[in-house]
Design a protein around this motif. Structure first.
Motif, mmCIF file in Angstrom:
data_model
loop_
_atom_site.group_PDB
_atom_site.id
_atom_site.type_symbol
_atom_site.label_atom_id
_atom_site.label_comp_id
_atom_site.label_asym_id
_atom_site.label_seq_id
_atom_site.Cartn_x
_atom_site.Cartn_y
_atom_site.Cartn_z
ATOM 1 N N VAL A 64 48.560 51.571 25.832
ATOM 2 C CA VAL A 64 47.863 52.777 26.252
ATOM 3 C C VAL A 64 48.649 53.465 27.354
ATOM 4 N N ALA A 65 48.823 54.782 27.220
ATOM 5 C CA ALA A 65 49.553 55.543 28.227
ATOM 6 C C ALA A 65 48.763 55.593 29.527
ATOM 7 N N PRO A 66 49.449 55.745 30.655
ATOM 8 C CA PRO A 66 48.750 55.795 31.929
ATOM 9 C C PRO A 66 47.942 57.078 32.068
ATOM 10 N N GLY A 67 47.061 57.098 33.091
ATOM 11 C CA GLY A 67 46.235 58.268 33.338
ATOM 12 C C GLY A 67 44.773 57.933 33.121
ATOM 13 N N THR A 68 43.883 58.909 33.424
ATOM 14 C CA THR A 68 42.463 58.701 33.201
ATOM 15 C C THR A 68 42.162 58.729 31.710
ATOM 16 N N PRO A 69 41.031 58.160 31.280
ATOM 17 C CA PRO A 69 40.695 58.205 29.842
ATOM 18 C C PRO A 69 40.677 59.621 29.291
ATOM 19 N N TYR A 70 40.156 60.566 30.082
ATOM 20 C CA TYR A 70 40.107 61.945 29.573
ATOM 21 C C TYR A 70 41.514 62.519 29.416
ATOM 22 N N MET A 71 42.400 62.223 30.359
ATOM 23 C CA MET A 71 43.783 62.682 30.243
ATOM 24 C C MET A 71 44.450 62.067 29.019
ATOM 25 N N ARG A 72 44.194 60.777 28.769
ATOM 26 C CA ARG A 72 44.777 60.133 27.594
ATOM 27 C C ARG A 72 44.231 60.748 26.313
ATOM 28 N N ALA A 73 42.944 61.098 26.330
ATOM 29 C CA ALA A 73 42.344 61.722 25.150
ATOM 30 C C ALA A 73 42.985 63.082 24.870
ATOM 31 N N GLU A 74 43.155 63.882 25.909
ATOM 32 C CA GLU A 74 43.763 65.201 25.741
ATOM 33 C C GLU A 74 45.200 65.075 25.239
ATOM 34 N N ARG A 75 45.926 64.090 25.774
ATOM 35 C CA ARG A 75 47.312 63.894 25.355
ATOM 36 C C ARG A 75 47.361 63.448 23.881
ATOM 37 N N ALA A 76 46.482 62.541 23.499
ATOM 38 C CA ALA A 76 46.457 62.077 22.118
ATOM 39 C C ALA A 76 46.108 63.213 21.162
ATOM 40 N N ALA A 92 30.652 58.945 34.731
ATOM 41 C CA ALA A 92 29.671 59.989 35.016
ATOM 42 C C ALA A 92 30.323 61.346 35.236
ATOM 43 N N SER A 93 31.482 61.371 35.882
ATOM 44 C CA SER A 93 32.138 62.643 36.189
ATOM 45 C C SER A 93 32.702 63.335 34.953
ATOM 46 N N GLU A 94 32.931 62.573 33.874
ATOM 47 C CA GLU A 94 33.546 63.136 32.666
ATOM 48 C C GLU A 94 32.578 63.195 31.486
ATOM 49 N N ARG A 95 31.333 62.756 31.697
ATOM 50 C CA ARG A 95 30.419 62.568 30.567
ATOM 51 C C ARG A 95 30.180 63.843 29.772
#
Length: 275
Positions: A11-23, A48-51
């Motif tokens: 898995v690439a580094p970064g927050t889950p949302y950042m990884r999702a956007e990159r994918a 909670a902040s990204e929900r």
């Protein structure tokens, strides 16, 4: 690890949302297992902040996961169909399409059992029963996975961000009327059109294009067996074009018709955006 088949992934580094956007930007919407946009958006939704924005993205992408699962069932890939079914269950445990997907997967298992039984009768061998056993394990693993990893329902996103699951219109409970010679000679009229969803990667990259879809108009006017003939640019608009085809409704003629349409994707003009 992938929750279905135990495959390890990086898995690439970064927050889950950042990884999702990159994918998503790299075209990894549902694959590979564990390192795709859907899995990462699901991880982001747990924060909670990204929900809210993660759920909005999942709602937008859910129809494409459904299409991929249906295609996996159609080509006989039970393992992939089970993985995608589990993703849909994680996105929305109450998704209307889930019972249909489960039924399709179980039907695939039954067909595999019949083929294996016929093969075993012709050439008795322990290997003749292996594929059915694997298919059964897939179904069992999927059911167990859904019961363990399905999260509690999260608040629905605002109406502007919501996207309904694309489903084919229900079949009529009445038999189709007999077709007249005139109805057989002409193609059915389009009664209900629908606008395709603009794929998020194409929208963000400001890409326009089109896809040509072939399909079969059923005797009751619904669309089945949608398949791609061509797409420009390749790999961008296929899923959205196949999804919108399921929402078309034609005149009922009492017989099946083969047809095709071109689905065009155009960005709004500057005037429309400003207005």
């Amino acid at each position: 690890m992938s929750p279905v088949d135990g495959t390890a992934y990086a898995v690439a580094p970064g927050t889950p949302y950042m990884r999702a956007e990159r994918a998503l930007a790299e075209g990894r919407m549902v694959a590979p297992a564990g390192d795709n946009a859907i899995d990462h958006y699901l991880d982001a939704r747990a924060q909670a902040s990204e929900r809210v924005r993660a759920q909005a993205a999942l709602t937008e992408l859910q129809p494409y996961v459904l299409i991929a699962a249906e295609q996996a069932i159609a080509r006989g890939d039970g393992r992939e169909a089970a993985r995608l079914q589990a993703l849909i269950a994680r996105i929305d445990p109450g998704a209307p399409a889930l019972p249909r997907l489960r039924a399709g997967l179980h039907s695939l298992v039954r067909k595999q059992e019949v083929r294996d039984a016929e093969g075993a009768a012709a050439m008795p061998s322990p290997a003749g029963r292996s594929s059915a056993a694997v298919a059964e394990r897939i179904v069992a693993a999927t059911t167990a996975t859904e019961s363990v990893i399905s999260p509690a329902r999260v608040p629905e996103p605002p109406p502007a961000a919501a996207a309904a699951v694309v489903q084919a219109p229900p079949r009529s409970s009445l038999p189709p009327p007999p077709a007249s010679p005139e109805a057989e000679a002409r193609a059915p009229r389009l009664l209900q059109d629908a606008q395709p969803r603009y794929p998020l990667p194409a929208l963000r990259a400001r890409i326009e294009g089109e896809a040509q879809v072939a399909f079969t108009i059923q005797p009751d006017g619904s669309v089945r067996n949608a398949r791609l003939l061509s797409s420009t640019p390749p790999g961008m608009f296929e899923a959205s074009a196949l999804a919108v085809a399921q929402r078309w409704r034609f005149e009922a003629t009492g017989r099946a018709h083969d047809s095709s349409r071109t689905v065009r994707f155009r960005l709004p003009s500057a005037g429309a955006r400003d207005g």
